[in-house]
Design a protein around this motif. Structure first.
Motif, PDB file in Angstrom:
ATOM      1  N   TYR A   1       0.836  -1.210   0.000  1.00  0.00           N
ATOM      2  CA  TYR A   1       0.000   0.000   0.000  1.00  0.00           C
ATOM      3  C   TYR A   1       0.874   1.266   0.000  1.00  0.00           C
ATOM      4  O   TYR A   1       0.541   2.259  -0.642  1.00  0.00           O
ATOM      5  N   THR A   2       1.993   1.220   0.743  1.00  0.00           N
ATOM      6  CA  THR A   2       2.863   2.404   0.797  1.00  0.00           C
ATOM      7  C   THR A   2       3.453   2.680  -0.579  1.00  0.00           C
ATOM      8  O   THR A   2       3.450   3.819  -1.054  1.00  0.00           O
ATOM      9  N   LEU A   3       3.939   1.616  -1.245  1.00  0.00           N
ATOM     10  CA  LEU A   3       4.534   1.811  -2.572  1.00  0.00           C
ATOM     11  C   LEU A   3       3.489   2.181  -3.616  1.00  0.00           C
ATOM     12  O   LEU A   3       3.803   2.814  -4.627  1.00  0.00           O
ATOM     13  N   ALA A   4       2.238   1.797  -3.371  1.00  0.00           N
ATOM     14  CA  ALA A   4       1.155   2.150  -4.299  1.00  0.00           C
ATOM     15  C   ALA A   4       0.559   3.518  -3.974  1.00  0.00           C
ATOM     16  O   ALA A   4      -0.421   3.930  -4.608  1.00  0.00           O
ATOM     17  N   ASP A   5       1.146   4.207  -2.980  1.00  0.00           N
ATOM     18  CA  ASP A   5       0.632   5.517  -2.542  1.00  0.00           C
ATOM     19  C   ASP A   5      -0.800   5.438  -2.030  1.00  0.00           C
ATOM     20  O   ASP A   5      -1.587   6.362  -2.212  1.00  0.00           O
TER      21      ASP A   5
ATOM     22  N   LEU B   1      -9.988  -5.712   3.464  1.00  0.00           N
ATOM     23  CA  LEU B   1     -10.560  -7.065   3.385  1.00  0.00           C
ATOM     24  C   LEU B   1     -10.508  -7.610   1.959  1.00  0.00           C
ATOM     25  O   LEU B   1     -10.321  -8.810   1.755  1.00  0.00           O
ATOM     26  N   ALA B   2     -10.667  -6.721   0.984  1.00  0.00           N
ATOM     27  CA  ALA B   2     -10.610  -7.171  -0.416  1.00  0.00           C
ATOM     28  C   ALA B   2      -9.234  -7.772  -0.712  1.00  0.00           C
ATOM     29  O   ALA B   2      -9.123  -8.793  -1.413  1.00  0.00           O
ATOM     30  N   THR B   3      -8.188  -7.165  -0.172  1.00  0.00           N
ATOM     31  CA  THR B   3      -6.830  -7.702  -0.374  1.00  0.00           C
ATOM     32  C   THR B   3      -6.719  -9.093   0.259  1.00  0.00           C
ATOM     33  O   THR B   3      -6.181 -10.023  -0.347  1.00  0.00           O
ATOM     34  N   HIS B   4      -7.250  -9.220   1.490  1.00  0.00           N
ATOM     35  CA  HIS B   4      -7.176 -10.521   2.178  1.00  0.00           C
ATOM     36  C   HIS B   4      -7.957 -11.587   1.407  1.00  0.00           C
ATOM     37  O   HIS B   4      -7.520 -12.731   1.306  1.00  0.00           O
TER      38      HIS B   4
ATOM     39  N   VAL C   1       1.456 -14.576  -5.746  1.00  0.00           N
ATOM     40  CA  VAL C   1       0.233 -13.851  -5.409  1.00  0.00           C
ATOM     41  C   VAL C   1       0.571 -12.401  -5.043  1.00  0.00           C
ATOM     42  O   VAL C   1      -0.126 -11.460  -5.452  1.00  0.00           O
ATOM     43  N   THR C   2       1.666 -12.212  -4.305  1.00  0.00           N
ATOM     44  CA  THR C   2       2.088 -10.852  -3.932  1.00  0.00           C
ATOM     45  C   THR C   2       2.407 -10.040  -5.187  1.00  0.00           C
ATOM     46  O   THR C   2       2.014  -8.874  -5.307  1.00  0.00           O
TER      47      THR C   2
ATOM     48  N   GLY D   1       1.153  -5.738  -8.616  1.00  0.00           N
ATOM     49  CA  GLY D   1       1.049  -5.291 -10.011  1.00  0.00           C
ATOM     50  C   GLY D   1      -0.303  -4.642 -10.280  1.00  0.00           C
ATOM     51  O   GLY D   1      -0.390  -3.619 -10.961  1.00  0.00           O
ATOM     52  N   ALA D   2      -1.363  -5.248  -9.721  1.00  0.00           N
ATOM     53  CA  ALA D   2      -2.710  -4.703  -9.939  1.00  0.00           C
ATOM     54  C   ALA D   2      -2.844  -3.306  -9.334  1.00  0.00           C
ATOM     55  O   ALA D   2      -3.652  -2.504  -9.788  1.00  0.00           O
TER      56      ALA D   2
END
Ligand code: FO1
Length: 313
Positions: A63-67, A107-110, A126-127, A132-133
């Protein structure tokens, strides 16, 4: 031999736990050429909750790298900046355990991770797919594809990491234990073998970095590379979390950057510390402002770290 400041690094590996490590990764990802940075992330905090595979440090890094993470120095560094907790409230009404706060978007990520793992994907694959998404370009590697839970021995018994950290709010630690003999992934070992520089992020050395270093062959692979760590302490206090209380209990000395240097003995070529914390360090140190309250802070710190690393033998 010293590296010229102007020559760009092409292969840097950074070891990371949650918030502090993730913020440094953000800065490094901006300071380095695209493709140069690989993050190796602690999964000792991973656990199953509500039937889902939760990987807090991987998510904080992603999340941090995706801003998408909170990056303002506020209370909650984990999870998503824009978040709601409606599912948690509903689950509470159904009598589910609610000591771990799942956000609705988180929760969507989980769910996505758990479904992909159940379909047979490795945590590494998976990571990569999830990151990437979200548009993350930095390679994020879980330290292992197998479960390797960190266990904390306390007066209340031996607690899995999240029970200790979140549910019981960090009762005094007697020892840290690592369960099982899970191997690191081949990707992790290869990235370390090819690294021009290994950075140890400002994460808790006992429960975020040691779980990575203790995996078979990792410590040895790191020790063969030039290594620079960033201290998670400022004036003997942890920027975040229980580290300052843990050092006296686990190392028998007051919390200090010197204690940190001793903890990483045999590994470090240099240590980046907060200004004023450099006294008595037996290794090359860069004293600067290490607290990352903004993306600009983390970019500046990353640039200074890389310039410092270039001056080391
Ligand atoms: N930390 C907390 O103190 N309380 C929480 O309820 C909590 C929820 C949570 C959900 C998703 C996530 O990715 C992280 C979360 N964290 C929470 C943080 C996390 O447990 C720890 O900060 C890390 O494991 C330590 O690096």
């Amino acid at each position: 031999m010293k590296r010229e400041k102007s020559r760009p690094w092409r292969r840097v590996v950074a070891l990371s736990g949650g918030v502090g490590g993730a913020r440094l990764l953000h800065g490094l990802s901006r300071a380095l050429p695209e493709g140069a940075l690989t993050a190796v992330v602690n999964t000792g905090d991973d656990f199953e909750h509500w039937g889902l595979h939760i990987a807090p440090d991987l998510d904080t890094v992603m999340y941090t790298l995706a801003d998408l993470a909170p990056f303002d120095g506020g209370e909650r560094g984990w999870g998503l900046a824009v978040e709601s907790f409606e599912a948690l409230a509903m689950m509470r009404r159904y009598g589910a355990e609610d000591w771990f706060s799942h956000g609705d978007r988180d929760l969507a990520t989980h769910l996505a991770r758990t479904r992909a793992l159940r379909a047979g994907g490795s945590l590494t694959d998976v990571t990569a797919r999830l990151a990437g998404a979200l548009g993350v370009r930095t390679r994020i590697l879980p330290m292992s594809d197998a479960p390797c839970p960190t266990l904390v021995e306390t007066d209340r018994g031996t607690l899995p990491f999240q029970q200790w950290f979140v549910r019981h709010r960090c009762p005094p630690v007697r020892a840290i234990r690592f369960d099982g003999a899970a191997p690191p992934t081949a990707h992790v070992l290869r990235a370390l073998d090819e690294a021009e520089l290994v950075v140890i992020g400002p994460s808790n050395p006992y429960v975020s970095i040691d779980p990575i270093l203790r995996l078979s062959g990792v410590r040895e692979a790191v020790a063969r590379r030039p290594v620079v760590a960033v201290s998670p302490l400022v004036g003997g206090k942890a920027v975040k979390g229980p580290l300052a209380e843990m050092i006296p209990l686990l190392a028998g000395e007051p919390p200090s950057t010197a204690a940190l240097g001793r903890h990483y003995r045999g590994l470090l070529g240099g240590l980046v510390v907060e200004r004023g914390d450099e006294a008595g360090l037996p290794l090359p140190a860069l004293a600067t402002s290490t607290v990352m309250r903004s993306r600009d802070d983390s970019r500046r710190l990353a640039g200074e770290l890389l310039d410092f690393a270039a001056t080391l033998p």
